[in-house]
Enzyme design. Structure first.
Site, PDB file in Angstrom:
ATOM      1  N   HIS A  19      -2.841  18.649 -40.408  1.00  0.00           N
ATOM      2  CA  HIS A  19      -1.638  18.866 -39.596  1.00  0.00           C
ATOM      3  C   HIS A  19      -0.359  18.707 -40.417  1.00  0.00           C
ATOM      4  CE1 HIS A  19      -3.596  18.879 -35.531  1.00  0.00           C
ATOM      5  NE2 HIS A  19      -4.590  18.488 -36.304  1.00  0.00           N
TER       6      HIS A  19
ATOM      7  N   ASP B 132       7.840  18.996 -43.140  1.00  0.00           N
ATOM      8  CA  ASP B 132       7.097  18.814 -41.891  1.00  0.00           C
ATOM      9  C   ASP B 132       5.991  19.859 -41.848  1.00  0.00           C
ATOM     10  OD1 ASP B 132       6.445  17.922 -39.324  1.00  0.00           O
ATOM     11  OD2 ASP B 132       8.547  17.865 -38.674  1.00  0.00           O
TER      12      ASP B 132
HETATM   13  C1  G6P Z   1       1.680  13.250 -36.979  1.00  0.00           C
HETATM   14  C2  G6P Z   1       0.303  13.264 -37.619  1.00  0.00           C
HETATM   15  C3  G6P Z   1      -0.758  12.764 -36.656  1.00  0.00           C
HETATM   16  C4  G6P Z   1      -0.347  11.423 -36.098  1.00  0.00           C
HETATM   17  C5  G6P Z   1       1.033  11.501 -35.458  1.00  0.00           C
HETATM   18  C6  G6P Z   1       1.526  10.161 -34.908  1.00  0.00           C
HETATM   19  O1  G6P Z   1       1.765  14.212 -35.971  1.00  0.00           O
HETATM   20  O2  G6P Z   1      -0.008  14.555 -38.091  1.00  0.00           O
HETATM   21  O3  G6P Z   1      -2.003  12.638 -37.310  1.00  0.00           O
HETATM   22  O4  G6P Z   1      -1.278  10.959 -35.149  1.00  0.00           O
HETATM   23  O5  G6P Z   1       1.948  11.962 -36.427  1.00  0.00           O
HETATM   24  O6  G6P Z   1       1.495   9.182 -35.888  1.00  0.00           O
HETATM   25  P1  G6P Z   1       0.640   7.865 -35.682  1.00  0.00           P
HETATM   26  O7  G6P Z   1       0.673   7.182 -37.015  1.00  0.00           O
HETATM   27  O8  G6P Z   1       1.342   7.110 -34.614  1.00  0.00           O
HETATM   28  O9  G6P Z   1      -0.743   8.264 -35.285  1.00  0.00           O
END
Ligand code: G6P
Length: 475
Positions: free
Chosen positions: A170, A383
């Site tokens: 992602h 991003d």
């Molecule tokens: C981004 C990443 C995800 C992640 C999210 C939230 O979108 O690509 O993998 O889950 O951020 O971050 P966190 O560390 O809270 O999971």
């Protein structure tokens, strides 16, 4: 929301593996559980794809030390993977978010390399792989997500050679020169090449990956394919290509069309003092999002009198994120000091220059804010995609509003009718903000119309189907 607990050995044709489950579960001192939707773009995209399917989702419930049995949530079979305090510190906050995250986002903050963190990453990746292998039906599909789990494809292949394995990253994949810093670069590449298909947000990410595979893992590449184990009975071709992620755009439009959400949008404008221009930013509080650059540009525009209070206001929602990681604590200090300074210098009684919220907003409120915002500021320094940009477009069924979008967000490949900016160029960013605030309605509507055609057509179902189709062909 809660359903039956499942029998542990029940298997599914599709198993999704991601660090986070779609829901975060917290437990208070009295043992009461509260559930909320997990943060971030991954969950916003995947949750509507899986809702109501027979798939299983393997992931962490977001609370250290919590060990839950599998259960059903909104029709999805949830398989929680427990993480201890130590796993959270070393695998999640450490290797995932203080090594890989900054390295893959152009080292905006310097990555830290610690061998104990790498060991924790191996240990936890194995736990996720074992859970996936135990829950996938014979000949089924395992779809692994994101940078926290790059070793999982190879581990699943070792445990379950009968299944199809897809991986989707992602976030960006860095160029060879940066990726080469990683002491465990080969292990990471071999982990990913355990998949049949490795998907990326942008074509540039996929070509960075193929180049790294060629130069650092000694593989050959041809077109979109990387050949692994050449000349052995295990010879395979792994496809590495771009699948730009999207969202459930029709569902967002449906929320935006609700009369109560439109009434709330009008009320927000009124509560903010009916300014001529509402500029809006909403991000996880992350150094990749370019929040500091946005604030600097806005402050200078006020200083120069090109924007004025109360004629304009910047609403900045920063949702709390990764608060135990040092770089995020530093960022929060800087952002909050800057907001305070700008408000002190340019605010008027009852009319702040910036309305800053360090909070999560309910979904309807988010959509109402999109409808209220004249100018949407997406100024990421790097991003993977940035789904906020697409959410704004999906919400603007009225074709109102102007999107200012960083060229360093994956969304810029598709949303070409936005005002595209380089957020490092503060003067250019300032000009773009003024241009957006003063754009003729005719031109703004023409641009938003074109953006909407793209976002409404290429929704998350299209993304998931293209990935699954390519995965079917790859095996
Ligand atoms: C981004 C990443 C995800 C992640 C999210 C939230 O979108 O690509 O993998 O889950 O951020 O971050 P966190 O560390 O809270 O999971």
């Amino acid at each position: 929301m809660w359903g039956e607990e499942e029998h542990l050995t029940e298997t599914r044709d599709l198993v999704v593996v991601a660090n986070r489950l779609p829901v975060d579960i917290a437990v208070d001192e009295n043992g009461r559980q509260t559930i909320r939707r997990s943060p971030g773009g991954l969950v916003s995209a995947m949750e509507p794809v899986l809702r109501g399917t027979e798939a299983a989702w393997v992931g962490w419930a977001g609370t250290p030390g919590l060990d839950l049995p599998p259960f059903t949530n909104d029709g999805v079979h949830i398989v929680p993977v427990p993480l201890s305090q130590e796993d959270v510190a070393e695998y999640y906050e450490g290797f995932s978010n203080a090594t890989i995250w900054p390295l893959y986002h152009d080292v905006i903050t310097p990555p830290e390399y610690h061998r104990e963190w790498a060991e924790a990453y191996r240990r936890v990746n194995r736990r996720f792989a074992e859970a996936a292998a135990a829950h996938v039906a014979p000949g089924g599909t395992v779809w692994v997500h994101d940078y926290q789990l790059q070793l999982v494809p190879r581990l699943v292949r070792e445990l379950r050679p009968d299944v199809r394995i897809g991986f989707f990253l992602h976030i960006p994949f860095p160029g060879l020169e940066l990726f080469s810093q990683l002491p465990w670069r080969n292990e990471m590449l071999r982990g990913l090449l355990g998949a049949d298909l490795v998907g990326f947000q942008r074509a540039g990410d996929a070509s960075n990956f193929r180049r790294c595979a060629r130069r650092l893992a000694g593989t050959h590449t041809r077109g979109l394919f990387v050949r692994v184990n050449a000349g052995t009975p295990q010879e395979r071709d792994v496809r590495a290509s771009a699948f730009p992620i999207s969202l459930d755009s029709a569902a967002i439009e449906e929320v935006a069309r609700r009369p109560e959400v439109q009434a709330r949008a009008r009320a927000i404008r009124h509560e903010l003092g009916d300014p001529a221009t509402i500029m809006y930013g909403v991000d996880r509080l992350d150094y990749t999002k370019g929040i500091r650059h946005r604030l600097k540009a806005y402050g200078e525009l006020l200083e120069e009198g090109r924007l004025e209070v109360p004629g304009s206001i910047l609403v900045q929602v920063a949702s709390p994120s990764r608060g135990n990681v040092g770089a995020y604590q530093v960022l929060r200090e800087e952002v909050e000091t800057t907001v305070g300074r700008i408000n002190g210098d340019y605010g008027k009684l009852g009319h702040p220059a910036i309305q800053y919220l360090h909070q999560n907003q309910p979904w309807e409120e988010m959509v109402a804010l999109y409808l209220a915002a004249d100018v949407m500021l997406v100024t990421a320094l790097r991003d993977g995609m940035n789904l906020v940009a697409k959410e704004y477009v999906a919400a603007r069924f009225d074709r109102g509003g102007v999107l200012v979008l960083s060229e360093f967000a994956g969304a810029a490949d598709e949303l070409k009718q936005a005002i595209i900016v380089n957020p490092h160029d503060i003067d250019g960013l300032k000009d773009a903000m003024v241009r957006a605030a003063t754009m003729e309605q005719f031109e703004a509507r023409r641009r938003m119309g074109a953006l909407r055609r793209r976002v409404m057509e290429r929704d998350v179902k299209y993304w998931a189907l293209s990935f699954m189709r390519a995965l079917g062909e790859a095996k």
